[in-house]
Design a protein around this motif. Structure first.
Motif, PDB file in Angstrom:
ATOM      1  N   HIS A   1      51.391   1.937  57.305  1.00  0.00           N
ATOM      2  CA  HIS A   1      51.642   3.193  56.683  1.00  0.00           C
ATOM      3  C   HIS A   1      50.412   3.631  55.715  1.00  0.00           C
ATOM      4  CE1 HIS A   1      54.304   6.377  54.527  1.00  0.00           C
ATOM      5  NE2 HIS A   1      53.305   7.046  55.011  1.00  0.00           N
ATOM      6  N   VAL A   2      49.815   4.913  55.978  1.00  0.00           N
ATOM      7  CA  VAL A   2      48.595   5.449  54.977  1.00  0.00           C
ATOM      8  C   VAL A   2      49.104   6.559  54.431  1.00  0.00           C
ATOM      9  CG1 VAL A   2      46.482   6.124  54.867  1.00  0.00           C
ATOM     10  CG2 VAL A   2      46.984   4.261  56.639  1.00  0.00           C
ATOM     11  N   VAL A   3      48.932   6.490  53.216  1.00  0.00           N
ATOM     12  CA  VAL A   3      49.160   7.940  52.443  1.00  0.00           C
ATOM     13  C   VAL A   3      47.887   8.129  51.913  1.00  0.00           C
ATOM     14  CG1 VAL A   3      50.423   8.844  50.278  1.00  0.00           C
ATOM     15  CG2 VAL A   3      51.652   7.391  51.702  1.00  0.00           C
ATOM     16  N   ASP A   4      47.443   9.206  52.504  1.00  0.00           N
ATOM     17  CA  ASP A   4      46.036   9.964  52.290  1.00  0.00           C
ATOM     18  C   ASP A   4      45.968  10.980  51.409  1.00  0.00           C
ATOM     19  OD1 ASP A   4      45.452  12.291  54.063  1.00  0.00           O
ATOM     20  OD2 ASP A   4      46.679  10.923  55.250  1.00  0.00           O
ATOM     21  N   LEU A   5      44.881  11.153  50.406  1.00  0.00           N
ATOM     22  CA  LEU A   5      44.411  12.384  49.950  1.00  0.00           C
ATOM     23  C   LEU A   5      43.543  13.051  50.590  1.00  0.00           C
ATOM     24  CD1 LEU A   5      44.684  13.783  46.892  1.00  0.00           C
ATOM     25  CD2 LEU A   5      42.688  12.699  46.277  1.00  0.00           C
ATOM     26  N   SER A   6      43.788  14.285  51.279  1.00  0.00           N
ATOM     27  CA  SER A   6      42.775  14.578  52.170  1.00  0.00           C
ATOM     28  C   SER A   6      42.962  16.284  52.170  1.00  0.00           C
ATOM     29  CB  SER A   6      43.041  14.334  53.602  1.00  0.00           C
ATOM     30  OG  SER A   6      44.359  14.587  54.052  1.00  0.00           O
ATOM     31  N   GLY A   7      42.760  16.984  53.031  1.00  0.00           N
ATOM     32  CA  GLY A   7      43.049  18.395  53.072  1.00  0.00           C
ATOM     33  C   GLY A   7      43.223  18.883  54.381  1.00  0.00           C
ATOM     34  N   GLU A   8      43.515  20.220  54.655  1.00  0.00           N
ATOM     35  CA  GLU A   8      43.687  20.683  56.055  1.00  0.00           C
ATOM     36  C   GLU A   8      42.658  20.372  56.953  1.00  0.00           C
ATOM     37  OE1 GLU A   8      43.880  22.148  53.089  1.00  0.00           O
ATOM     38  OE2 GLU A   8      45.733  23.505  52.859  1.00  0.00           O
ATOM     39  N   PRO A   9      42.935  20.283  57.977  1.00  0.00           N
ATOM     40  CA  PRO A   9      41.966  19.752  58.940  1.00  0.00           C
ATOM     41  C   PRO A   9      40.795  20.781  58.986  1.00  0.00           C
ATOM     42  CG  PRO A   9      44.255  20.045  60.122  1.00  0.00           C
ATOM     43  CD  PRO A   9      44.201  20.440  58.854  1.00  0.00           C
ATOM     44  N   GLU A  10      40.668  22.014  58.667  1.00  0.00           N
ATOM     45  CA  GLU A  10      39.573  22.731  58.573  1.00  0.00           C
ATOM     46  C   GLU A  10      38.805  22.851  57.170  1.00  0.00           C
ATOM     47  OE1 GLU A  10      43.121  25.516  57.342  1.00  0.00           O
ATOM     48  OE2 GLU A  10      42.564  23.997  59.001  1.00  0.00           O
ATOM     49  N   SER A  11      39.499  22.096  56.108  1.00  0.00           N
ATOM     50  CA  SER A  11      38.809  21.996  54.833  1.00  0.00           C
ATOM     51  C   SER A  11      37.760  20.814  54.863  1.00  0.00           C
ATOM     52  CB  SER A  11      40.041  21.609  53.923  1.00  0.00           C
ATOM     53  OG  SER A  11      40.290  20.115  54.004  1.00  0.00           O
ATOM     54  N   TRP A  12      36.916  20.619  53.589  1.00  0.00           N
ATOM     55  CA  TRP A  12      35.805  19.975  53.560  1.00  0.00           C
ATOM     56  C   TRP A  12      36.311  18.393  53.585  1.00  0.00           C
ATOM     57  CZ3 TRP A  12      36.282  23.479  49.509  1.00  0.00           C
ATOM     58  CH2 TRP A  12      37.147  23.144  48.414  1.00  0.00           C
TER      59      TRP A  12
END
Length: 271
Positions: free
Chosen positions: A90-101
């Protein structure tokens, strides 16, 4: 169940370690490039490695069931492949919406074959620290759009959500949009800081060039990108922005900017 926290000496990663410990986690491993200087709490396993060098991660992944993934767009695919091969589930990632940087991180995690939970944060309250030099030297904040609004979030609240998602069920396959408890304009943020620091601070509407000049001492080579892509190309959040998300997930109210500013006032005045 060993939990690996990557970027464990960076701002949010370090807070994730603390939040896990505060919730009773006893098998926490922290990834850092320099274990000797990490100054992590007693009881935390320290692993040497760096997300930018996936070949350095084999020992860090050994015996890991869950992990907090700090954003590393350039190598995220290789990191996730190594994690899966090592048995991470299980991965908890800090990311953003698919279209974000940061969307490349989100997309790679979903394509990895691992269980996932995305954390999609709004503006960090800590980003206002880029104003520190202007506050100390002139008391004038120079930016192009005083009315640009968002619901900024404290990094520690993001870390609390990450720890909750790592330790409790019900988060797999979910993208948590994380925002603070109130929508504030850039001018509102300045007013809160003036109150917290008990000094006159004003917002001065400035051109692109003036803004870059004002921020460059604090932000260096990232300044032009930040001004063009964040300050000048910012989409105001919809009214449906989920400003209760932190409390919904953790059971504790999100930090207000006024409270955060008072708690961090000394950081704005230190050279």
């Amino acid at each position: 169940m060993t939990i690996l926290v990557t970027g464990a000496t960076a701002n949010i990663g370090r807070m994730v370690v603390d939040q896990l410990l505060a919730r009773g986690a006893t098998d926490v491993r922290a990834l850092t490039i320099n274990p000797g200087k990490a100054a992590l709490p007693d009881g935390v396993q320290v692993a040497k490695g760096h997300l930018g060098r996936p070949e350095s991660l084999a020992a860090a992944f050994e015996g890991v069931d869950r992990m907090y993934l700090a954003p590393s767009p350039g190598t995220v695919g290789e990191v996730l492949a190594a994690a899966r091969a090592a048995g991470v589930r299980h991965v908890v990632d800090l990311s953003g919406e698919p279209e974000s940087w940061w969307g490349s991180v989100c997309n790679a995690v979903e394509g990895s074959g691992l269980d996932w939970t995305h954390l999609w944060p709004a503006d960090f309250m800590e980003n206002t620290l880029t104003w520190s030099q202007q506050i100390r030297e002139s008391g004038v904040i120079r930016e192009p759009n005083p009315d640009t609004a968002s619901a900024p979030i404290a990094m520690n609240d993001i870390a609390a959500v990450a720890a909750t998602a790592l330790l409790t069920d019900g988060h797999v396959g979910r993208a948590h949009a994380l925002a603070g408890p109130e929508i504030l304009t850039r001018a509102d943020l300045v007013a809160h800081l003036a109150d917290a620091l008990d000094r006159d601070i004003t917002f001065r509407t400035s051109t692109r060039a003036e803004t870059i000049t004002a921020l460059e001492p604090a932000m260096g080579d990232n300044t032009t990108w930040y001004v063009d892509n964040v300050l000048l190309d910012f989409a105001p959040p919809p009214q449906s922005l989920p400003t209760t998300s932190v409390e919904d997930i953790t059971g504790h109210p999100a930090t207000t900017f006024g409270h955060w500013a008072r708690a961090n006032a000394a950081r704005f005045l230190a050279d």
